[in-house]
Design an enzyme around this catalytic site. Sequence first.
Site, PDB file in Angstrom:
ATOM      1  N   PHE A  16      12.541  -4.974  71.818  1.00 53.24           N
ATOM      2  CA  PHE A  16      11.533  -3.912  71.660  1.00 53.24           C
ATOM      3  C   PHE A  16      12.132  -2.506  71.724  1.00 53.24           C
ATOM      4  CE2 PHE A  16       9.580  -7.443  74.144  1.00 53.24           C
ATOM      5  CZ  PHE A  16       8.875  -8.021  73.098  1.00 53.24           C
ATOM      6  N   LYS A  19      15.649  -1.733  67.469  1.00 52.52           N
ATOM      7  CA  LYS A  19      16.863  -2.067  66.726  1.00 52.52           C
ATOM      8  C   LYS A  19      16.541  -2.356  65.263  1.00 52.52           C
ATOM      9  CE  LYS A  19      17.870  -5.621  69.307  1.00 52.52           C
ATOM     10  NZ  LYS A  19      16.651  -5.551  70.170  1.00 52.52           N
ATOM     11  N   GLU A  86      19.507  -9.442  64.011  1.00 54.28           N
ATOM     12  CA  GLU A  86      19.608 -10.546  64.994  1.00 54.28           C
ATOM     13  C   GLU A  86      21.001 -11.177  64.949  1.00 54.28           C
ATOM     14  OE1 GLU A  86      17.405 -10.822  67.175  1.00 54.28           O
ATOM     15  OE2 GLU A  86      15.427 -10.363  66.335  1.00 54.28           O
ATOM     16  N   GLN A  88      23.243 -11.565  67.053  1.00 52.06           N
ATOM     17  CA  GLN A  88      23.673 -12.365  68.211  1.00 52.06           C
ATOM     18  C   GLN A  88      23.410 -13.860  68.024  1.00 52.06           C
ATOM     19  OE1 GLN A  88      20.877 -10.494  68.297  1.00 52.06           O
ATOM     20  NE2 GLN A  88      19.276 -11.940  68.852  1.00 52.06           N
ATOM     21  N   CYS A 142      10.147   0.288  79.801  1.00 56.54           N
ATOM     22  CA  CYS A 142       9.964  -0.769  80.804  1.00 56.54           C
ATOM     23  C   CYS A 142       8.487  -1.149  80.900  1.00 56.54           C
ATOM     24  CB  CYS A 142      10.490  -0.314  82.164  1.00 56.54           C
ATOM     25  SG  CYS A 142      10.247  -1.552  83.447  1.00 56.54           S
ATOM     26  N   CYS A 177      13.591  -2.790  87.908  1.00 56.92           N
ATOM     27  CA  CYS A 177      12.552  -3.805  87.675  1.00 56.92           C
ATOM     28  C   CYS A 177      13.168  -5.131  87.246  1.00 56.92           C
ATOM     29  CB  CYS A 177      11.535  -3.316  86.640  1.00 56.92           C
ATOM     30  SG  CYS A 177      10.503  -1.960  87.243  1.00 56.92           S
TER      31      CYS A 177
HETATM   32  P1  ADP Z   1      13.737  -4.661  68.370  1.00 60.48           P
HETATM   33  O1  ADP Z   1      14.292  -5.030  67.033  1.00 60.48           O
HETATM   34  O2  ADP Z   1      14.703  -3.872  69.214  1.00 60.48           O
HETATM   35  O3  ADP Z   1      13.167  -5.837  69.129  1.00 60.48           O
HETATM   36  P2  ADP Z   1      11.666  -3.388  66.816  1.00 60.48           P
HETATM   37  O4  ADP Z   1      12.371  -2.393  65.960  1.00 60.48           O
HETATM   38  O5  ADP Z   1      11.271  -4.668  66.159  1.00 60.48           O
HETATM   39  O6  ADP Z   1      12.510  -3.654  68.134  1.00 60.48           O
HETATM   40  O7  ADP Z   1      10.325  -2.780  67.385  1.00 60.48           O
HETATM   41  C1  ADP Z   1      10.239  -1.530  68.031  1.00 60.48           C
HETATM   42  C2  ADP Z   1       8.761  -1.264  68.265  1.00 60.48           C
HETATM   43  O8  ADP Z   1       8.268  -2.163  69.252  1.00 60.48           O
HETATM   44  C3  ADP Z   1       8.442   0.093  68.828  1.00 60.48           C
HETATM   45  O9  ADP Z   1       8.381   1.080  67.830  1.00 60.48           O
HETATM   46  C4  ADP Z   1       7.076  -0.146  69.454  1.00 60.48           C
HETATM   47  O10 ADP Z   1       6.057   0.028  68.483  1.00 60.48           O
HETATM   48  C5  ADP Z   1       7.081  -1.624  69.802  1.00 60.48           C
HETATM   49  N1  ADP Z   1       7.126  -1.949  71.244  1.00 60.48           N
HETATM   50  C6  ADP Z   1       6.502  -2.993  71.822  1.00 60.48           C
HETATM   51  N2  ADP Z   1       6.797  -3.083  73.148  1.00 60.48           N
HETATM   52  C7  ADP Z   1       7.644  -2.063  73.421  1.00 60.48           C
HETATM   53  C8  ADP Z   1       8.346  -1.619  74.610  1.00 60.48           C
HETATM   54  N3  ADP Z   1       8.228  -2.248  75.776  1.00 60.48           N
HETATM   55  N4  ADP Z   1       9.160  -0.539  74.507  1.00 60.48           N
HETATM   56  C9  ADP Z   1       9.271   0.113  73.318  1.00 60.48           C
HETATM   57  N5  ADP Z   1       8.651  -0.252  72.180  1.00 60.48           N
HETATM   58  C10 ADP Z   1       7.859  -1.336  72.206  1.00 60.48           C
HETATM   59 MG    MG Z   2      14.640  -6.833  66.110  1.00 63.85          MG
END
Ligand code: ADP
Ligand code: MG
Length: 181
Positions: A16, A19, A86, A88, A142, A177
Amino acid sequence: MKNKKGIIEVICGPMFSGKTEELIRRLKRSIIAKNRVVVFKPKIDKRYSENLVVSHNNNSIESIAIENENDIIKLSKDINIIGIDEIQFFSENILDVCINLANQGKRVIISGLDKDYKGIPFGIMPQLMCEAELVTKLTAICNQCGDYASFTKRTSDNNDQVLLGETDIYEANCRPCFYKN
Ligand code: ADP
Ligand code: MG
Protein backbone atom coordinates in the site's frame (compact mmCIF):
# COMPACT_ATOMS: atom_id res chain seq x y z
CA MET A 1 13.54 8.47 -27.93
CA LYS A 2 16.16 5.81 -27.31
CA ASN A 3 18.08 5.35 -24.07
CA LYS A 4 21.76 5.07 -24.83
CA LYS A 5 22.69 3.79 -21.41
CA GLY A 6 20.87 1.06 -19.53
CA ILE A 7 19.69 1.58 -15.99
CA ILE A 8 17.95 -0.41 -13.26
CA GLU A 9 15.48 1.51 -11.09
CA VAL A 10 13.97 -0.17 -8.02
CA ILE A 11 10.73 1.02 -6.41
CA CYS A 12 10.26 -0.66 -3.02
CA GLY A 13 8.42 -0.34 0.26
CA PRO A 14 5.63 -2.12 2.15
CA MET A 15 2.21 -3.01 0.79
CA PHE A 16 0.00 0.00 0.00
CA SER A 17 3.00 2.37 -0.26
CA GLY A 18 2.25 3.26 -3.89
CA LYS A 19 4.86 1.07 -5.61
CA THR A 20 2.54 0.02 -8.41
CA GLU A 21 1.17 3.56 -8.68
CA GLU A 22 4.72 4.91 -9.10
CA LEU A 23 5.67 2.16 -11.57
CA ILE A 24 2.60 2.96 -13.70
CA ARG A 25 3.38 6.69 -13.49
CA ARG A 26 6.92 6.23 -14.79
CA LEU A 27 5.79 3.85 -17.54
CA LYS A 28 2.94 6.04 -18.78
CA ARG A 29 5.30 9.03 -18.96
CA SER A 30 7.71 6.84 -20.93
CA ILE A 31 4.92 6.00 -23.39
CA ILE A 32 4.15 9.73 -23.80
CA ALA A 33 7.84 10.19 -24.61
CA LYS A 34 7.33 7.66 -27.46
CA ASN A 35 9.43 4.90 -25.98
CA ARG A 36 8.66 1.27 -26.68
CA VAL A 37 7.40 0.04 -23.30
CA VAL A 38 6.37 -3.38 -22.01
CA VAL A 39 5.18 -4.40 -18.54
CA PHE A 40 5.56 -7.80 -16.92
CA LYS A 41 4.28 -9.39 -13.74
CA PRO A 42 4.64 -12.87 -12.24
CA LYS A 43 1.93 -15.32 -13.23
CA ILE A 44 1.04 -16.14 -9.62
CA ASP A 45 -0.25 -12.62 -9.04
CA LYS A 46 -3.78 -12.84 -10.45
CA ARG A 47 -5.43 -10.72 -7.76
CA TYR A 48 -7.07 -8.25 -10.12
CA SER A 49 -6.54 -9.29 -13.69
CA GLU A 50 -4.46 -11.62 -15.87
CA ASN A 51 -3.44 -8.91 -18.31
CA LEU A 52 -3.25 -5.75 -16.25
CA VAL A 53 -1.05 -4.38 -13.53
CA VAL A 54 -3.51 -2.64 -11.20
CA SER A 55 -2.76 -0.36 -8.25
CA HIS A 56 -4.84 -0.13 -5.07
CA ASN A 57 -6.15 3.22 -6.22
CA ASN A 58 -7.33 1.56 -9.45
CA ASN A 59 -4.83 2.88 -11.93
CA SER A 60 -3.80 0.23 -14.44
CA ILE A 61 -1.58 -0.61 -17.39
CA GLU A 62 -1.53 -3.59 -19.76
CA SER A 63 0.90 -6.30 -18.77
CA ILE A 64 2.15 -9.75 -19.69
CA ALA A 65 2.01 -12.48 -17.04
CA ILE A 66 5.31 -14.39 -16.89
CA GLU A 67 6.02 -17.90 -15.64
CA ASN A 68 9.66 -18.26 -16.75
CA GLU A 69 11.89 -15.22 -16.14
CA ASN A 70 13.90 -15.85 -19.34
CA ASP A 71 10.79 -15.11 -21.41
CA ILE A 72 11.20 -11.48 -20.32
CA ILE A 73 14.40 -11.22 -22.37
CA LYS A 74 12.74 -12.75 -25.46
CA LEU A 75 9.72 -10.45 -25.17
CA SER A 76 11.86 -7.32 -24.69
CA LYS A 77 13.85 -7.54 -27.94
CA ASP A 78 12.44 -4.43 -29.62
CA ILE A 79 11.64 -2.65 -26.37
CA ASN A 80 13.67 0.04 -24.65
CA ILE A 81 11.78 0.49 -21.37
CA ILE A 82 10.72 -2.52 -19.31
CA GLY A 83 8.53 -2.44 -16.20
CA ILE A 84 8.20 -5.40 -13.83
CA ASP A 85 5.76 -5.39 -10.91
CA GLU A 86 5.78 -7.68 -7.83
CA ILE A 87 9.38 -8.58 -8.63
CA GLN A 88 9.85 -10.31 -5.24
CA PHE A 89 7.71 -13.23 -6.47
CA PHE A 90 10.21 -14.19 -9.21
CA SER A 91 13.08 -16.64 -8.61
CA GLU A 92 16.65 -15.42 -8.18
CA ASN A 93 17.15 -15.72 -11.98
CA ILE A 94 15.40 -12.37 -12.23
CA LEU A 95 18.62 -10.64 -11.11
CA ASP A 96 20.53 -11.88 -14.19
CA VAL A 97 17.55 -11.01 -16.40
CA CYS A 98 17.53 -7.40 -15.15
CA ILE A 99 21.31 -7.09 -15.54
CA ASN A 100 21.15 -8.54 -19.05
CA LEU A 101 18.42 -6.07 -20.10
CA ALA A 102 20.15 -3.04 -18.57
CA ASN A 103 23.48 -4.04 -20.13
CA GLN A 104 21.75 -4.02 -23.52
CA GLY A 105 21.06 -0.32 -22.91
CA LYS A 106 17.48 -0.70 -21.72
CA ARG A 107 15.78 1.11 -18.82
CA VAL A 108 14.48 -1.50 -16.37
CA ILE A 109 11.98 -0.24 -13.78
CA ILE A 110 11.11 -2.82 -11.15
CA SER A 111 8.76 -2.65 -8.21
CA GLY A 112 8.46 -4.97 -5.23
CA LEU A 113 8.24 -5.54 -1.51
CA ASP A 114 11.59 -5.04 0.20
CA LYS A 115 10.47 -6.96 3.30
CA ASP A 116 8.12 -9.88 3.89
CA TYR A 117 5.42 -9.92 6.56
CA LYS A 118 8.02 -10.87 9.20
CA GLY A 119 10.16 -7.84 8.34
CA ILE A 120 12.80 -10.03 6.64
CA PRO A 121 14.31 -9.07 3.23
CA PHE A 122 12.11 -10.55 0.50
CA GLY A 123 13.85 -13.04 -1.82
CA ILE A 124 16.27 -11.47 -4.30
CA MET A 125 15.26 -7.85 -3.43
CA PRO A 126 18.48 -6.97 -1.54
CA GLN A 127 20.65 -7.98 -4.52
CA LEU A 128 18.40 -6.08 -6.94
CA MET A 129 18.58 -2.97 -4.75
CA CYS A 130 22.36 -3.32 -4.64
CA GLU A 131 22.66 -3.67 -8.43
CA ALA A 132 20.30 -0.77 -9.17
CA GLU A 133 21.41 2.75 -10.10
CA LEU A 134 18.33 4.22 -8.44
CA VAL A 135 16.34 2.95 -5.45
CA THR A 136 13.12 4.66 -4.38
CA LYS A 137 11.82 3.49 -1.02
CA LEU A 138 8.21 4.51 -0.44
CA THR A 139 6.17 4.58 2.77
CA ALA A 140 2.52 3.74 3.33
CA ILE A 141 0.33 5.08 6.13
CA CYS A 142 0.27 3.01 9.32
CA ASN A 143 -3.18 1.47 9.66
CA GLN A 144 -2.76 1.50 13.45
CA CYS A 145 -1.61 5.06 14.17
CA GLY A 146 -1.48 7.06 10.91
CA ASP A 147 2.30 7.56 10.94
CA TYR A 148 4.56 6.68 7.98
CA ALA A 149 4.71 2.90 7.54
CA SER A 150 7.64 0.81 6.26
CA PHE A 151 6.42 -2.62 7.36
CA THR A 152 3.70 -4.98 6.16
CA LYS A 153 1.86 -6.81 8.92
CA ARG A 154 -0.17 -9.94 8.25
CA THR A 155 -3.39 -9.86 10.21
CA SER A 156 -4.20 -13.56 9.63
CA ASP A 157 -2.26 -16.41 11.28
CA ASN A 158 -0.91 -18.16 8.16
CA ASN A 159 2.92 -18.63 8.16
CA ASP A 160 3.73 -18.99 4.42
CA GLN A 161 6.06 -16.29 3.08
CA VAL A 162 3.90 -15.97 -0.03
CA LEU A 163 0.22 -15.56 0.72
CA LEU A 164 -1.64 -13.42 -1.80
CA GLY A 165 -4.07 -11.04 -0.24
CA GLU A 166 -5.09 -7.47 0.30
CA THR A 167 -6.47 -5.40 3.16
CA ASP A 168 -8.26 -8.58 4.29
CA ILE A 169 -4.99 -10.08 5.55
CA TYR A 170 -2.38 -7.31 5.39
CA GLU A 171 -1.95 -3.83 6.79
CA ALA A 172 0.82 -1.25 6.69
CA ASN A 173 2.58 -0.56 9.99
CA CYS A 174 5.15 1.91 11.31
CA ARG A 175 8.06 0.47 13.30
CA PRO A 176 6.55 0.69 16.82
CA CYS A 177 3.18 -0.70 15.71
CA PHE A 178 4.87 -3.53 13.75
CA TYR A 179 7.05 -4.65 16.67
CA LYS A 180 4.50 -4.30 19.46
CA ASN A 181 2.94 -7.73 19.92
P1 ADP B 1 1.57 -0.99 -3.58
O1 ADP B 1 1.86 -1.40 -4.98
O2 ADP B 1 2.76 -0.42 -2.87
O3 ADP B 1 0.90 -2.08 -2.76
P2 ADP B 1 -0.43 0.68 -4.81
O4 ADP B 1 0.32 1.57 -5.74
O5 ADP B 1 -1.14 -0.48 -5.42
O6 ADP B 1 0.52 0.22 -3.62
O7 ADP B 1 -1.55 1.49 -4.05
C1 ADP B 1 -1.32 2.71 -3.38
C2 ADP B 1 -2.68 3.23 -2.93
O8 ADP B 1 -3.19 2.39 -1.90
C3 ADP B 1 -2.68 4.59 -2.31
O9 ADP B 1 -2.69 5.61 -3.28
C4 ADP B 1 -3.97 4.57 -1.50
O10 ADP B 1 -5.06 4.96 -2.32
C5 ADP B 1 -4.18 3.11 -1.18
N1 ADP B 1 -4.00 2.72 0.24
C6 ADP B 1 -4.72 1.78 0.88
N2 ADP B 1 -4.26 1.59 2.15
C7 ADP B 1 -3.22 2.43 2.32
C8 ADP B 1 -2.29 2.70 3.40
N3 ADP B 1 -2.36 2.06 4.56
N4 ADP B 1 -1.32 3.62 3.20
C9 ADP B 1 -1.26 4.29 2.02
N5 ADP B 1 -2.08 4.09 0.97
C10 ADP B 1 -3.04 3.16 1.09
MG1 MG C 1 1.75 -3.20 -5.97
